[in-house]
Write an enzyme that holds these catalytic residues in place. Sequence first.
Site, PDB file in Angstrom:
ATOM      1  N   GLU A 108       0.820  -1.210   0.000  1.00 56.51           N
ATOM      2  CA  GLU A 108       0.000   0.000   0.000  1.00 56.51           C
ATOM      3  C   GLU A 108       0.859   1.267   0.000  1.00 56.51           C
ATOM      4  O   GLU A 108       1.966   1.268   0.542  1.00 56.51           O
ATOM      5  CB  GLU A 108      -0.946  -0.001   1.210  1.00 56.51           C
ATOM      6  CG  GLU A 108      -2.014  -1.080   1.079  1.00 56.51           C
ATOM      7  CD  GLU A 108      -2.941  -1.187   2.286  1.00 56.51           C
ATOM      8  OE1 GLU A 108      -4.048  -1.696   2.122  1.00 56.51           O
ATOM      9  OE2 GLU A 108      -2.555  -0.753   3.380  1.00 56.51           O
ATOM     10  N   CYS A 121       3.548   8.610   1.415  1.00 54.19           N
ATOM     11  CA  CYS A 121       3.960   7.687   2.462  1.00 54.19           C
ATOM     12  C   CYS A 121       4.137   6.330   1.766  1.00 54.19           C
ATOM     13  O   CYS A 121       3.157   5.729   1.324  1.00 54.19           O
ATOM     14  CB  CYS A 121       2.853   7.648   3.514  1.00 54.19           C
ATOM     15  SG  CYS A 121       3.140   6.505   4.850  1.00 54.19           S
ATOM     16  N   CYS A 128       5.307  -6.793   7.284  1.00 54.60           N
ATOM     17  CA  CYS A 128       6.370  -6.354   8.184  1.00 54.60           C
ATOM     18  C   CYS A 128       6.633  -7.463   9.192  1.00 54.60           C
ATOM     19  O   CYS A 128       5.705  -8.145   9.618  1.00 54.60           O
ATOM     20  CB  CYS A 128       5.961  -5.079   8.914  1.00 54.60           C
ATOM     21  SG  CYS A 128       7.293  -4.364   9.917  1.00 54.60           S
ATOM     22  N   CYS A 132       4.948  -5.192  15.930  1.00 60.77           N
ATOM     23  CA  CYS A 132       4.477  -4.246  16.949  1.00 60.77           C
ATOM     24  C   CYS A 132       2.998  -4.561  17.204  1.00 60.77           C
ATOM     25  O   CYS A 132       2.208  -4.710  16.275  1.00 60.77           O
ATOM     26  CB  CYS A 132       4.646  -2.804  16.473  1.00 60.77           C
ATOM     27  SG  CYS A 132       6.374  -2.389  16.164  1.00 60.77           S
ATOM     28  N   CYS A 135       0.014  -2.448  15.576  1.00 62.97           N
ATOM     29  CA  CYS A 135       0.124  -2.051  14.168  1.00 62.97           C
ATOM     30  C   CYS A 135      -0.499  -3.108  13.263  1.00 62.97           C
ATOM     31  O   CYS A 135      -0.178  -4.298  13.353  1.00 62.97           O
ATOM     32  CB  CYS A 135       1.590  -1.846  13.813  1.00 62.97           C
ATOM     33  SG  CYS A 135       1.860  -1.524  12.055  1.00 62.97           S
ATOM     34  N   CYS A 348      -1.923   6.114  10.108  1.00 59.90           N
ATOM     35  CA  CYS A 348      -0.726   5.469  10.646  1.00 59.90           C
ATOM     36  C   CYS A 348      -1.060   4.114  11.237  1.00 59.90           C
ATOM     37  O   CYS A 348      -1.952   4.003  12.074  1.00 59.90           O
ATOM     38  CB  CYS A 348      -0.114   6.318  11.744  1.00 59.90           C
ATOM     39  SG  CYS A 348       0.438   7.900  11.171  1.00 59.90           S
TER      40      CYS A 348
HETATM   41  N1  SAH Z   1       8.640   0.264  10.563  1.00 60.41           N
HETATM   42  C1  SAH Z   1       8.809   1.689  10.534  1.00 60.41           C
HETATM   43  C2  SAH Z   1       7.916   2.349   9.515  1.00 60.41           C
HETATM   44  C3  SAH Z   1       6.437   2.259   9.833  1.00 60.41           C
HETATM   45  S1  SAH Z   1       5.893   3.854  10.077  1.00 60.41           S
HETATM   46  C4  SAH Z   1       8.613   2.249  11.909  1.00 60.41           C
HETATM   47  O1  SAH Z   1       8.280   1.502  12.816  1.00 60.41           O
HETATM   48  O2  SAH Z   1       8.862   3.418  12.118  1.00 60.41           O
HETATM   49  C5  SAH Z   1       4.361   3.724  10.746  1.00 60.41           C
HETATM   50  C6  SAH Z   1       4.262   4.526  12.023  1.00 60.41           C
HETATM   51  O3  SAH Z   1       2.945   4.363  12.535  1.00 60.41           O
HETATM   52  C7  SAH Z   1       5.202   4.017  13.091  1.00 60.41           C
HETATM   53  O4  SAH Z   1       5.599   5.055  13.926  1.00 60.41           O
HETATM   54  C8  SAH Z   1       4.291   3.062  13.821  1.00 60.41           C
HETATM   55  O5  SAH Z   1       4.771   2.728  15.093  1.00 60.41           O
HETATM   56  C9  SAH Z   1       3.009   3.845  13.861  1.00 60.41           C
HETATM   57  N2  SAH Z   1       1.835   3.023  14.125  1.00 60.41           N
HETATM   58  C10 SAH Z   1       1.706   1.711  13.926  1.00 60.41           C
HETATM   59  N3  SAH Z   1       0.473   1.307  14.280  1.00 60.41           N
HETATM   60  C11 SAH Z   1      -0.196   2.405  14.684  1.00 60.41           C
HETATM   61  C12 SAH Z   1      -1.523   2.636  15.130  1.00 60.41           C
HETATM   62  N4  SAH Z   1      -2.385   1.651  15.226  1.00 60.41           N
HETATM   63  N5  SAH Z   1      -1.853   3.901  15.447  1.00 60.41           N
HETATM   64  C13 SAH Z   1      -0.983   4.909  15.330  1.00 60.41           C
HETATM   65  N6  SAH Z   1       0.280   4.757  14.883  1.00 60.41           N
HETATM   66  C14 SAH Z   1       0.680   3.508  14.570  1.00 60.41           C
END
Ligand code: SAH
Length: 364
Positions: A108, A121, A128, A132, A135, A348
């Site tokens: 995406e 973005c 991934c 986390c 996410c 995000c």
């Molecule tokens: N793997 C990289 C790039 C992903 S960026 C990283 O971790 O930075 C996506 C961003 O959105 C990251 O900061 C991630 O932690 C955040 N994120 C993931 N799930 C989310 C959610 N449910 N709500 C808000 N932010 C989230």
Amino acid sequence: MTTAAPAGSGAPARRGSVKGAARSIYDLSEQDLAHHLADQPAYRGRQVWQALYGQDLRPEEMTALPLPVRHRLATALPPALAATAESVSADGGTVKWLWAGADGAAVETVLMLYPDRATACVSSQAGCAMNCSFCATGQAGFRRNLSSGEILEQVAAARRRAQPRRLSNIVFMGMGEPLANYERVWSAVERIHADMGISARHITVSTVGIIPGIRRLSHEALPVNLAVSLHAANDDLRNRLVPVGRRYPLADLVEACRQYTAAKGRRLSFEWALIAGVNDRPSDARELAAIAVPLAAHVNLIPLNPTPGYQVRGTDRDGVRRFRDDLRRQGVNATVRANRGTDIDAACGQLAARAAGEATDPVE
Ligand code: SAH
């Protein structure tokens, strides 16, 4: 996929090649392209290069080329990512694409439109592996790395769609962990900078905190912005939210960040998804301030976006404001990131490459 491209054929796997990915025309170096067009006048390679990187044209649209050359390029090097669906948020400000790689891998890309500019973005991996907990991409698991060409195709598509606005910023905050696909991400960054004319200061690499990758970045010539997804400022909590933290303790991560800013002079930012009762307490603000202030880091607060696999809710509006003000009182430069594209699952952490069809319009 095999292509008619003579360059590289028969050679050992190229640095950019990824199993499952078709070779994109954007994977070719300028030299590869010249080689591909060896039967053509000498200026042809440069001409195609400029059409690709300066005008974001697809080979079949390069009307300045003789028809057989257009056909040849379009047939030998079709796009590595095919658009499966394009969704637009109700306010029209956010566009999300779902792409399929040659092997069906789902990827995406999100484009955020502002009155006179736009930010893309982009994804660095299909899925991934970082896991986390909150996410959606992590919940769906890892499929494979993207090639540089697949990353660049996302940028070119975003740039076309953004017109007449200028695509001013690129953030590696889509699916995947960019520093776990370092070479391909970096070679895409170099092209975005040198050939697409988007300066390094408008390119942001976001990482979950892969320390060796941050160290490597600090030795590169291009000073990109570094964003670190912190989410917790003590190891106990962080290890629960961001499992890769177990390999990279906070003290070491902070030191790597310090080295990066010292080497590059770029602003560091920390991402912090605010989760109700989990990381939005006064003690969290205190611990975060203790890390962010000495680094002069900017803190991006993101109210947690809902995802199917994580039941805890995001901090409410008042709580977000309270946390932000608390940080500011302690000298932290903190802002709340606007939630864009929630209605199309483009916010995000919501990228999960669900099968096309739901609430999306098929691409013509
Ligand atoms: N793997 C990289 C790039 C992903 S960026 C990283 O971790 O930075 C996506 C961003 O959105 C990251 O900061 C991630 O932690 C955040 N994120 C993931 N799930 C989310 C959610 N449910 N709500 C808000 N932010 C989230």
